[in-house]
Design a protein around this motif. Structure first.
Motif, PDB file in Angstrom:
ATOM      1  N   LEU A  39      -4.997 -12.730   1.665  1.00  0.00           N
ATOM      2  CA  LEU A  39      -4.046 -11.943   0.889  1.00  0.00           C
ATOM      3  C   LEU A  39      -4.276 -12.027  -0.609  1.00  0.00           C
ATOM      4  O   LEU A  39      -4.210 -11.013  -1.313  1.00  0.00           O
ATOM      5  N   THR A  40      -4.522 -13.220  -1.113  1.00  0.00           N
ATOM      6  CA  THR A  40      -4.667 -13.352  -2.560  1.00  0.00           C
ATOM      7  C   THR A  40      -5.898 -12.593  -3.064  1.00  0.00           C
ATOM      8  O   THR A  40      -5.893 -12.089  -4.190  1.00  0.00           O
ATOM      9  N   ARG A  41      -6.913 -12.483  -2.213  1.00  0.00           N
ATOM     10  CA  ARG A  41      -8.086 -11.689  -2.606  1.00  0.00           C
ATOM     11  C   ARG A  41      -7.756 -10.197  -2.652  1.00  0.00           C
ATOM     12  O   ARG A  41      -8.243  -9.475  -3.521  1.00  0.00           O
ATOM     13  N   GLU A  42      -6.924  -9.740  -1.730  1.00  0.00           N
ATOM     14  CA  GLU A  42      -6.592  -8.319  -1.646  1.00  0.00           C
ATOM     15  C   GLU A  42      -5.544  -7.887  -2.665  1.00  0.00           C
ATOM     16  O   GLU A  42      -5.588  -6.775  -3.187  1.00  0.00           O
ATOM     17  N   LEU A  43      -4.598  -8.770  -2.950  1.00  0.00           N
ATOM     18  CA  LEU A  43      -3.445  -8.379  -3.758  1.00  0.00           C
ATOM     19  C   LEU A  43      -3.749  -8.281  -5.250  1.00  0.00           C
ATOM     20  O   LEU A  43      -3.060  -7.579  -5.980  1.00  0.00           O
ATOM     21  N   GLY A  44      -4.750  -8.993  -5.709  1.00  0.00           N
ATOM     22  CA  GLY A  44      -5.074  -8.947  -7.130  1.00  0.00           C
ATOM     23  C   GLY A  44      -3.917  -9.428  -7.986  1.00  0.00           C
ATOM     24  O   GLY A  44      -3.456 -10.555  -7.850  1.00  0.00           O
ATOM     25  N   ALA A  45      -3.390  -8.556  -8.846  1.00  0.00           N
ATOM     26  CA  ALA A  45      -2.322  -8.936  -9.771  1.00  0.00           C
ATOM     27  C   ALA A  45      -0.931  -8.869  -9.149  1.00  0.00           C
ATOM     28  O   ALA A  45       0.049  -9.242  -9.791  1.00  0.00           O
ATOM     29  N   THR A  46      -0.825  -8.395  -7.894  1.00  0.00           N
ATOM     30  CA  THR A  46       0.489  -8.311  -7.244  1.00  0.00           C
ATOM     31  C   THR A  46       0.920  -9.674  -6.742  1.00  0.00           C
ATOM     32  O   THR A  46       0.200 -10.306  -5.967  1.00  0.00           O
ATOM     33  N   PRO A  47       2.076 -10.180  -7.166  1.00  0.00           N
ATOM     34  CA  PRO A  47       2.526 -11.507  -6.715  1.00  0.00           C
ATOM     35  C   PRO A  47       2.801 -11.529  -5.213  1.00  0.00           C
ATOM     36  O   PRO A  47       3.149 -10.509  -4.606  1.00  0.00           O
ATOM     37  N   LEU A  48       2.645 -12.709  -4.637  1.00  0.00           N
ATOM     38  CA  LEU A  48       2.906 -12.927  -3.217  1.00  0.00           C
ATOM     39  C   LEU A  48       4.014 -13.961  -3.076  1.00  0.00           C
ATOM     40  O   LEU A  48       3.908 -15.068  -3.593  1.00  0.00           O
ATOM     41  N   ILE A  49       5.083 -13.588  -2.386  1.00  0.00           N
ATOM     42  CA  ILE A  49       6.251 -14.460  -2.221  1.00  0.00           C
ATOM     43  C   ILE A  49       6.126 -15.237  -0.917  1.00  0.00           C
ATOM     44  O   ILE A  49       5.989 -14.643   0.156  1.00  0.00           O
ATOM     45  N   GLY A  50       6.190 -16.553  -1.002  1.00  0.00           N
ATOM     46  CA  GLY A  50       6.227 -17.395   0.187  1.00  0.00           C
ATOM     47  C   GLY A  50       7.597 -17.341   0.848  1.00  0.00           C
ATOM     48  O   GLY A  50       8.599 -16.983   0.223  1.00  0.00           O
ATOM     49  N   PHE A  51       7.649 -17.712   2.111  1.00  0.00           N
ATOM     50  CA  PHE A  51       8.864 -17.473   2.898  1.00  0.00           C
ATOM     51  C   PHE A  51       9.134 -18.657   3.825  1.00  0.00           C
ATOM     52  O   PHE A  51       8.225 -19.156   4.484  1.00  0.00           O
ATOM     53  N   ALA A  52      10.413 -19.085   3.874  1.00  0.00           N
ATOM     54  CA  ALA A  52      10.805 -20.131   4.832  1.00  0.00           C
ATOM     55  C   ALA A  52      12.290 -20.026   5.115  1.00  0.00           C
ATOM     56  O   ALA A  52      13.077 -19.553   4.284  1.00  0.00           O
ATOM     57  N   GLY A  53      12.676 -20.466   6.298  1.00  0.00           N
ATOM     58  CA  GLY A  53      14.088 -20.530   6.653  1.00  0.00           C
ATOM     59  C   GLY A  53      14.732 -21.771   6.074  1.00  0.00           C
ATOM     60  O   GLY A  53      14.109 -22.831   5.989  1.00  0.00           O
ATOM     61  N   ALA A  54      15.991 -21.650   5.680  1.00  0.00           N
ATOM     62  CA  ALA A  54      16.722 -22.779   5.099  1.00  0.00           C
ATOM     63  C   ALA A  54      17.204 -23.734   6.196  1.00  0.00           C
ATOM     64  O   ALA A  54      17.368 -23.341   7.355  1.00  0.00           O
ATOM     65  N   ARG A  97       0.823  -1.212   0.000  1.00  0.00           N
ATOM     66  CA  ARG A  97       0.000   0.000   0.000  1.00  0.00           C
ATOM     67  C   ARG A  97       0.864   1.273   0.000  1.00  0.00           C
ATOM     68  O   ARG A  97       0.621   2.204  -0.748  1.00  0.00           O
ATOM     69  N   ARG A  98       1.876   1.279   0.864  1.00  0.00           N
ATOM     70  CA  ARG A  98       2.651   2.501   1.063  1.00  0.00           C
ATOM     71  C   ARG A  98       3.601   2.768  -0.101  1.00  0.00           C
ATOM     72  O   ARG A  98       3.760   3.902  -0.543  1.00  0.00           O
ATOM     73  N   HIS A  99       4.270   1.727  -0.586  1.00  0.00           N
ATOM     74  CA  HIS A  99       5.348   1.916  -1.547  1.00  0.00           C
ATOM     75  C   HIS A  99       5.012   1.429  -2.961  1.00  0.00           C
ATOM     76  O   HIS A  99       5.783   1.690  -3.889  1.00  0.00           O
ATOM     77  N   GLY A 100       3.901   0.723  -3.136  1.00  0.00           N
ATOM     78  CA  GLY A 100       3.567   0.222  -4.457  1.00  0.00           C
ATOM     79  C   GLY A 100       4.602  -0.734  -5.020  1.00  0.00           C
ATOM     80  O   GLY A 100       4.885  -0.723  -6.223  1.00  0.00           O
ATOM     81  N   VAL A 101       5.185  -1.574  -4.162  1.00  0.00           N
ATOM     82  CA  VAL A 101       6.216  -2.514  -4.604  1.00  0.00           C
ATOM     83  C   VAL A 101       5.631  -3.547  -5.571  1.00  0.00           C
ATOM     84  O   VAL A 101       4.416  -3.737  -5.650  1.00  0.00           O
ATOM     85  N   ASP A 102       6.512  -4.214  -6.319  1.00  0.00           N
ATOM     86  CA  ASP A 102       6.083  -5.127  -7.373  1.00  0.00           C
ATOM     87  C   ASP A 102       5.698  -6.511  -6.868  1.00  0.00           C
ATOM     88  O   ASP A 102       5.175  -7.320  -7.636  1.00  0.00           O
ATOM     89  N   ALA A 103       5.976  -6.806  -5.607  1.00  0.00           N
ATOM     90  CA  ALA A 103       5.571  -8.093  -5.025  1.00  0.00           C
ATOM     91  C   ALA A 103       5.473  -7.921  -3.516  1.00  0.00           C
ATOM     92  O   ALA A 103       6.166  -7.092  -2.925  1.00  0.00           O
ATOM     93  N   ALA A 104       4.599  -8.713  -2.913  1.00  0.00           N
ATOM     94  CA  ALA A 104       4.470  -8.742  -1.459  1.00  0.00           C
ATOM     95  C   ALA A 104       5.272  -9.929  -0.927  1.00  0.00           C
ATOM     96  O   ALA A 104       5.426 -10.939  -1.603  1.00  0.00           O
ATOM     97  N   ILE A 105       5.792  -9.796   0.289  1.00  0.00           N
ATOM     98  CA  ILE A 105       6.486 -10.921   0.937  1.00  0.00           C
ATOM     99  C   ILE A 105       5.652 -11.354   2.139  1.00  0.00           C
ATOM    100  O   ILE A 105       5.263 -10.525   2.972  1.00  0.00           O
ATOM    101  N   TYR A 106       5.333 -12.630   2.200  1.00  0.00           N
ATOM    102  CA  TYR A 106       4.485 -13.147   3.274  1.00  0.00           C
ATOM    103  C   TYR A 106       5.138 -12.900   4.631  1.00  0.00           C
ATOM    104  O   TYR A 106       6.307 -13.231   4.840  1.00  0.00           O
ATOM    105  N   PHE A 107       4.382 -12.322   5.560  1.00  0.00           N
ATOM    106  CA  PHE A 107       4.918 -12.014   6.886  1.00  0.00           C
ATOM    107  C   PHE A 107       4.981 -13.282   7.722  1.00  0.00           C
ATOM    108  O   PHE A 107       3.959 -13.905   8.024  1.00  0.00           O
ATOM    109  N   SER A 108       6.196 -13.665   8.088  1.00  0.00           N
ATOM    110  CA  SER A 108       6.394 -14.856   8.901  1.00  0.00           C
ATOM    111  C   SER A 108       7.762 -14.749   9.557  1.00  0.00           C
ATOM    112  O   SER A 108       8.414 -13.708   9.488  1.00  0.00           O
TER     113      SER A 108
END
Length: 278
Positions: free
Chosen positions: A140-155, A75-86
Motif C-alpha cells: 500500500l505505501t508504495r501505491e499510495l504515494g503522498a496519500t496518508p494511510l490510516i491504521g485500524f483496530a477495535g477498542a 481510486r474512485r473518489h480521490g479521498v484525502d486518506a486511505a483506511i486500512y481494510f481489516s
C-alpha cells in the motif's frame, strides 16, 4: 533529517504535509479533508466483485486483496486518506481465539470469555502473528504515494463485548453483568485486550501507517460515569502505548454524543462523531 522525510521519521514530507494530517494536527488546510471512517466496501461494485466467494476474515489475511480493497475508494473518489481494510476481530483471530464472521450476523465466538480461567486464552500478539498486515502495508505505501494511510483496530470495550457475549448483542447483558459483577476480572480483561490492541497498532505504524484509529463500535451502550470507570483506562493505555510514534490518534464510537469529551480525554488527537451529532 533528510529533505524527503517528515519530522516523524518514515513518512514522506508530501504525506506529512497532506490536508488530512494537517487537519489532525489542527493546522490550516487548503480544503476540508474527506475520508472514510471504515472501508467504503459494499457501496462499491468493484469491492463486491473482488470479495465474491471469499469469507471476511480470509479477505483480511490476503495482503494483495487487502491492498486492492484499501485502494478502491482512493481510486474512485480521490479521498484525502486511505483506511486500512481489516476487521476489529482480526487480532483476536491471530492469537488463536476460535471465532468467525458470519454473513448477516457478524463476529461469533465459539467459546465466550466469562471467567478468570478464560483470560489465559488471550495471549500476547506478536508481529509474526500478523505478518500479512506488514506485507499489505508494504504494497500500500508504495501505491499510495503522498496519500496518508490510516491504521485500524477495535477498542478494548468492543472487543470485550464480542468475547463476553459470544457475538453481536443489542443490550450487552453478559458484558454488563461481568463489568458490574466482577469489576476486577473486567479490568484485567480490558487491560489484556489493551495490550493486544496496542501491539496490533504498533505493527501497522511500524509498517507505514500515517495515523491510527481506535474504533469502539458498542461503547455508546454505556453511561458516561461507567465509561470513565470501566473503559477509559484501557483505551488510554492503548493511546499511550503508541504516543511515542508521533502519528495522530483517532478515536471513534457509535452513539457516543454524551461520551465525546471523555473519549477525547482517553488520549485521542481526533475524536470522530457519528450522524447523530452536529
Amino acid at each position: 533529517m533528510s529533505a524527503e522525510q517528515s519530522p516523524v521519521g518514515k513518512q514522506p514530507t508530501a504525506t506529512y504535509d497532506s490536508a488530512f494530517l494537517k487537519a489532525c494536527r489542527r493546522e490550516p488546510v487548503p480544503h476540508t479533508p474527506v475520508w472514510f471512517m471504515r472501508q467504503a466496501g459494499r457501496s462499491l461494485p468493484e469491492y463486491r466483485k473482488v470479495r465474491e466467494g471469499i469469507p471476511m476474515l480470509e479477505s483480511c489475511m490476503r495482503p494483495e486483496l487487502v491492498a486492492e480493497i484499501t485502494l478502491q475508494p482512493v481510486r474512485r473518489h480521490g479521498v484525502d486518506a486511505a483506511i486500512y481494510f481489516s476487521d476489529i476481530v482480526v487480532p483476536l483471530k491471530a492469537i488463536g481465539i476460535d471465532l468467525d464472521i458470519k454473513p448477516g450476523v457478524g463476529p461469533v465466538v465459539e467459546k465466550p470469555i466469562r471467567t478468570r480461567a478464560d483470560l489465559a486464552r488471550l495471549r500476547d500478539l506478536t508481529p509474526e502473528d500478523v505478518s500479512y498486515v506488514t506485507e499489505a502495508y508494504g504494497l500500500l505505501t508504495r501505491e499510495l504515494g503522498a496519500t496518508p494511510l490510516i491504521g485500524f483496530a477495535g477498542a478494548p470495550f468492543t472487543l470485550a463485548s464480542y468475547l463476553v457475549e459470544g457475538g453481536p448483542s443489542r443490550n450487552h447483558e453478559h458484558t454488563k453483568a461481568l463489568m458490574y459483577g466482577d469489576p476486577q476480572l473486567w479490568a484485567d480483561l480490558l487491560d489484556r485486550l489493551a495490550d493486544i490492541t496496542a501491539a496490533f497498532l504498533k505493527v501497522q505504524i511500524e509498517a507505514g501507517a500515517s495515523a491510527v484509529q481506535l474504533f469502539d463500535s458498542w461503547v455508546g451502550a454505556l453511561a458516561p460515569a461507567d465509561y470513565r470507570r470501566f473503559v477509559q483506562p484501557a483505551s488510554r493505555k492503548v493511546f499511550e502505548a503508541v504516543a511515542g510514534y508521533g502519528v495522530p490518534r483517532i478515536h471513534f464510537g457509535v452513539g457516543t454524543g454524551e461520551l465525546l469529551r471523555d473519549m477525547g480525554e482517553a488520549g485521542a488527537d481526533v475524536v470522530g462523531v457519528d450522524w447523530r451529532g452536529p
